[in-house]
Design a protein around this motif. Structure first.
Motif, PDB file in Angstrom:
ATOM      1  N   ALA A 147       0.569  -0.536  -2.826  1.00  0.00           N
ATOM      2  CA  ALA A 147       0.388  -1.967  -2.563  1.00  0.00           C
ATOM      3  C   ALA A 147       0.280  -2.232  -1.064  1.00  0.00           C
ATOM      4  O   ALA A 147      -0.568  -3.029  -0.616  1.00  0.00           O
ATOM      5  CB  ALA A 147       1.538  -2.764  -3.171  1.00  0.00           C
ATOM      6  N   GLU A 148       1.115  -1.571  -0.268  1.00  0.00           N
ATOM      7  CA  GLU A 148       1.071  -1.769   1.179  1.00  0.00           C
ATOM      8  C   GLU A 148      -0.232  -1.224   1.755  1.00  0.00           C
ATOM      9  O   GLU A 148      -0.864  -1.860   2.614  1.00  0.00           O
ATOM     10  CB  GLU A 148       2.266  -1.067   1.830  1.00  0.00           C
ATOM     11  N   ARG A 149      -0.641  -0.048   1.280  1.00  0.00           N
ATOM     12  CA  ARG A 149      -1.898   0.530   1.754  1.00  0.00           C
ATOM     13  C   ARG A 149      -3.066  -0.382   1.411  1.00  0.00           C
ATOM     14  O   ARG A 149      -3.975  -0.601   2.221  1.00  0.00           O
ATOM     15  CB  ARG A 149      -2.080   1.917   1.107  1.00  0.00           C
ATOM     16  N   SER A 150      -3.039  -0.956   0.217  1.00  0.00           N
ATOM     17  CA  SER A 150      -4.114  -1.844  -0.200  1.00  0.00           C
ATOM     18  C   SER A 150      -4.163  -3.104   0.666  1.00  0.00           C
ATOM     19  O   SER A 150      -5.238  -3.574   1.024  1.00  0.00           O
ATOM     20  CB  SER A 150      -3.941  -2.225  -1.669  1.00  0.00           C
ATOM     21  N   ARG A 151      -2.974  -3.632   1.011  1.00  0.00           N
ATOM     22  CA  ARG A 151      -2.951  -4.824   1.862  1.00  0.00           C
ATOM     23  C   ARG A 151      -3.582  -4.533   3.230  1.00  0.00           C
ATOM     24  O   ARG A 151      -4.367  -5.323   3.755  1.00  0.00           O
ATOM     25  CB  ARG A 151      -1.515  -5.307   2.043  1.00  0.00           C
ATOM     26  N   GLN A 152      -3.224  -3.392   3.808  1.00  0.00           N
ATOM     27  CA  GLN A 152      -3.797  -3.024   5.099  1.00  0.00           C
ATOM     28  C   GLN A 152      -5.304  -2.806   4.996  1.00  0.00           C
ATOM     29  O   GLN A 152      -6.066  -3.201   5.886  1.00  0.00           O
ATOM     30  CB  GLN A 152      -3.114  -1.764   5.633  1.00  0.00           C
TER      31      GLN A 152
ATOM     32  N   LYS B 233       4.881   1.031  -4.414  1.00  0.00           N
ATOM     33  CA  LYS B 233       5.054   0.202  -3.219  1.00  0.00           C
ATOM     34  C   LYS B 233       4.111   0.637  -2.102  1.00  0.00           C
ATOM     35  O   LYS B 233       3.495  -0.201  -1.420  1.00  0.00           O
ATOM     36  CB  LYS B 233       6.502   0.282  -2.757  1.00  0.00           C
ATOM     37  N   LEU B 234       3.976   1.955  -1.907  1.00  0.00           N
ATOM     38  CA  LEU B 234       3.090   2.453  -0.861  1.00  0.00           C
ATOM     39  C   LEU B 234       1.639   2.081  -1.140  1.00  0.00           C
ATOM     40  O   LEU B 234       0.884   1.744  -0.220  1.00  0.00           O
ATOM     41  CB  LEU B 234       3.226   3.973  -0.735  1.00  0.00           C
TER      42      LEU B 234
END
Length: 597
Positions: free
Chosen positions: A191-196, A188-189
């Motif tokens: 995926a979130e890091r990649s989005r940012q 999850k982290l």
């Protein structure tokens, strides 16, 4: 049209942006990390030494050998990216990167099997905690591509989790369960890091794109400014030539009259003045036409145009019988009639001008295209021809091949520049085939008109000019409303020379207040007048008060709308500078309309 295309364009722009972001993410993921690799390798060597001392030298050597191999692979055999990227090559590169990343982390994760000591719970816990630490430290540096990073986390923790649940002590089983939760949390982290990261890359790319657009706009503006400066410099040069000639010839004429020169000598000077005036008028007309084209002052109105009558009319206007036409009777094209006539007129004028002897052929042939039937129009001449390296330049402003002396009697080099601008408006491409001494062929294609489209009526031929054969009656009363004193004096002088009685006023209000309208035979109304009433409003009032009055609108910027209005009201439209023959013809018509006076 806009409402249908906009929804199609927006997704394409979004897809292009997404593609650029994915390319940048992959570039960041494979960038060299030499110092980090060295630090990680030294730490791995320390881990291998620790477990070789406490557990098994052979297993530790096997694991560190795997680590050495993948470190050499990543450090000395980096992945090479295609240039430029395409959607397919990007997908292939992403797949290769994912496989390489998986191999890298699987080698590290095999420590969970090779260094797992079933008989020592404390070593099991140490190994599990070390691998979890590796996961936390390397998950955000091994790759920025989400599938590759998630695969790396899984291959790093899965071996120790499976081995711990299978062979581990109770404490190790608890750590393995924690490892499962850690894997999910890291997914999850990541995926979130990649989005940012993608948002930041998108902002950076947008900023770069805006900066590049701004620089491109600045360069285009500077180039356009340079082109405008060159254009106006050339226009200024060519405008000053006839102006200078007029000034010099006027001084010559004055001295000749003062000295009582012979009539032939005076006539020669007057003819020189007339030629300079014609050159000045031709240049100003062309400059005005370029301005109207670039301002899109005359919107296109495509209609069905019969090409044969148009070409025959242009051939007749060219005179001397050197222009011939070969065109099928059924050649009907779909185009703006006015712009097409201007394109062909300029091409014919150019062909005649640079063909001192020989003939000019206007030819039309049918063509079949994917979009339907088309007509190929060619203007062929047997003139001086154009060298290959100059064929692009002839469409530029003030460019003339074969007229290096800038003889204004051979034009100003704007005819083909006008053709280029009109062709761009019509959406046609004018091509040129030529060779020095072998003539030139200018050609373009027009789409055929729909079968059910009504054919536009050809423009009426210009009526023959009335000359001195129709003498004006002495005392013909002509109202002249002109606010420019120089023009008003010149008109008055010419009318008096014709023994016409001019009534000259500077405004519409003055003319309506002082002139005896019932005694007038004709009225010349400048359109741009001071005060509340312009020339058109004045003409309307004059026509209401005396319907039989012959009225002519006079202006330098008479357009098609003004010409249509004049035709509807029964007026004349004279464009400044007004030719004496045109003015004479209007007065002859006025005289014929009131013969009893």
């Amino acid at each position: 049209m806009n409402s249908t295309t906009a929804p199609m364009v927006a997704p394409a722009v979004a897809d292009d942006g997404r593609f650029a972001i994915q390319c940048e993410v992959l570039r960041l993921s494979i960038r060299p990390i030499g110092p980090v690799l060295l630090a990680q390798y030294l730490l791995n060597c320390g881990v291998a030494a620790l477990f070789a001392w406490q557990y098994s030298l052979s297993r530790a050597l096997v694991w560190i050998s795997l680590i050495t191999a993948v470190t050499l692979m990543r450090g000395f055999f980096p992945q090479r990216l295609p240039a430029p990227f395409t959607p397919q090559s990007l997908r292939d590169a992403q797949h290769t990167h994912t496989v390489r990343t998986g191999i890298w982390e699987l080698a590290h994760g095999l420590a969970g099997v090779l260094l797992f000591n079933p008989g020592q719970p404390d070593q099991q816990l140490l190994l599990g905690l070390m691998l979890m630490g590796m996961t936390l430290s390397s998950a955000f540096s091994v790759s920025f591509y989400v599938p590759a990073t998630q695969l790396a986390i899984t291959l790093l923790l899965a071996p120790v989790i499976v081995t711990g649940l299978w062979l581990g002590a109770p404490a190790m089983k608890a750590v393995a369960l924690i490892g499962i939760g850690l894997t999910a949390m890291m997914w999850k982290l990541v995926a979130e890091r990649s989005r940012q990261l993608e948002e930041n890359i998108g902002l950076r790319l947008n900023e770069r794109s805006l900066r590049e657009q701004a620089l491109a706009g600045l360069r285009a503006s500077e180039q356009a400014q340079a082109e405008r400066l060159r254009f106006f410099s050339a226009a200024n040069h060519d405008l000053r030539q006839p102006v200078m000639a007029i000034g010099l010839q006027a001084e010559v004429l004055r001295q000749q009259l003062d000295n009582g020169a012979d009539a032939p000598l005076v006539q020669h000077t007057v003819a020189s003045l007339a030629r300079a005036q014609q050159a000045l008028e031709g240049l100003t007309n062309q400059l005005l036409e370029i301005g109207r084209i670039e301002a899109a002052a005359d919107p296109l109105q495509p209609v069905a145009v019969s090409l044969a009558p148009l070409l025959h009319d242009l051939a007749r206007q060219a005179g001397d019988g050197r222009v011939t036409v070969r065109c099928p009777a059924d050649a009907v094209a779909w185009a703006d009639a006015v712009s097409l006539r201007r394109v062909l007129a300029n091409l014919v004028d150019n062909a005649v001008k640079f063909t001192p002897c020989g003939r000019v052929l206007l030819a039309v042939r049918a063509r079949r295209r994917d979009t339907g039937r088309a007509w190929r129009v060619e203007v062929r001449d047997s003139g001086i021809g154009i060298a290959a390296d100059a064929q692009e330049r002839v469409f530029g402003d003030f460019e003339q091949i074969g007229n290096v002396e800038r003889n204004l009697q051979r034009g100003h080099g704007l005819g083909l520049a006008i053709v280029r601008r009109l062709a761009a408006q019509l959406g046609i491409q004018v091509s040129l085939r030529s060779a020095p001494g072998r003539g030139s062929v200018f050609s373009f294609e027009l789409p055929a008109a729909p079968a059910d489209a009504p054919v536009a009526a050809p423009a009426p031929a210009a009526p023959p000019r009335s000359g001195a054969a129709h003498a004006l009656r002495p005392g013909l009363a002509v109202l002249v409303v002109e606010d420019n004193a120089v023009v008003a004096d010149s008109l008055g002088a010419l009318l008096q020379q014709w023994q016409v009685a001019p009534r000259v006023y500077a405004s519409a209000a003055e003319a309506l207040a002082l002139a005896d309208l019932r005694a007038l035979d004709a009225a010349l109304c400048d359109i741009r007048l001071p005060g509340a009433l312009d020339g058109i409003a004045l003409a309307e009032r004059l026509q209401r008060q005396k319907p039989s009055l012959t009225i002519a609108l006079v202006s330098a910027d008479i357009g098609e709308a003004t010409q249509r209005l004049a035709a509807e009201r029964g007026w004349h439209a004279l464009r400044k500078p007004v030719q004496p023959a045109e003015l004479h013809a209007v007065l002859v018509q006025a005289q014929q309309a009131s013969p009893g006076r």
